[in-house]
Design a protein around this motif. Structure first.
Motif, PDB file in Angstrom:
ATOM      1  N   GLY A  47       0.794  -1.216   0.000  1.00  0.00           N
ATOM      2  CA  GLY A  47       0.000   0.000   0.000  1.00  0.00           C
ATOM      3  C   GLY A  47       0.828   1.269   0.000  1.00  0.00           C
ATOM      4  O   GLY A  47       0.296   2.363  -0.211  1.00  0.00           O
TER       5      GLY A  47
ATOM      6  N   SER B 238       0.518   2.427  -4.259  1.00  0.00           N
ATOM      7  CA  SER B 238      -0.326   1.254  -3.982  1.00  0.00           C
ATOM      8  C   SER B 238       0.453  -0.034  -4.226  1.00  0.00           C
ATOM      9  O   SER B 238      -0.027  -0.952  -4.896  1.00  0.00           O
ATOM     10  CB  SER B 238      -1.585   1.290  -4.848  1.00  0.00           C
TER      11      SER B 238
ATOM     12  N   ARG C 235      -1.206   2.638 -11.183  1.00  0.00           N
ATOM     13  CA  ARG C 235      -0.457   2.676  -9.910  1.00  0.00           C
ATOM     14  C   ARG C 235       0.929   3.290 -10.077  1.00  0.00           C
ATOM     15  O   ARG C 235       1.442   3.914  -9.145  1.00  0.00           O
ATOM     16  CB  ARG C 235      -0.310   1.261  -9.342  1.00  0.00           C
TER      17      ARG C 235
END
Length: 122
Positions: free
Chosen positions: A15, A85, A67
């Motif tokens: 994350g 992410s 991402r």
């Protein structure tokens, strides 16, 4: 000959984010399209992202689209890969690479850096 040196790798939790950089030297940087590749243990090296010599065109692997963001600064002879992410499956050695701008973004890259390790913990 183009020399490429990557930096910015490290350990990050899932994350999280990391920004990789690649510094080029030896030839006129704007003569080259630039790419990022990665190789995980036991797997083949795979394409991650690429950017055209002017920065006007980019290309991404489906696995990182949305991402990761590739960018370049032709005044500083650098290319970056902003990774957000992050997932454990993004763990790999990340390589910067260059190919002549006339050849497009996909295909064989001729100049490679030594790589930087990215590890994403779950």
């Amino acid at each position: 000959q183009v020399q490429l040196v990557e930096s910015g790798g490290g350990l990050v939790q899932a994350g999280g984010s990391l920004r990789l950089s690649c510094a080029a030297s030896g030839r006129t940087f704007s003569n080259y399209n630039m790419g990022w590749f990665r190789q995980a243990p036991g797997k083949e090296r795979e394409f991650v992202a690429a950017i055209s010599w002017s920065g006007g065109s980019t290309d991404y692997a489906d696995s990182v689209k949305g991402r990761f963001t590739i960018s370049r600064d032709n005044n500083k002879d650098t290319v970056h890969l902003q990774m957000s992410s992050l997932k454990p499956e993004d763990t790999a050695v990340y390589y910067c690479a260059a190919r002549a701008r006339a050849l497009g973004l996909r295909g064989d890259y001729y100049y490679w850096g030594q790589g930087t390790q990215v590890t994403v913990s779950s």
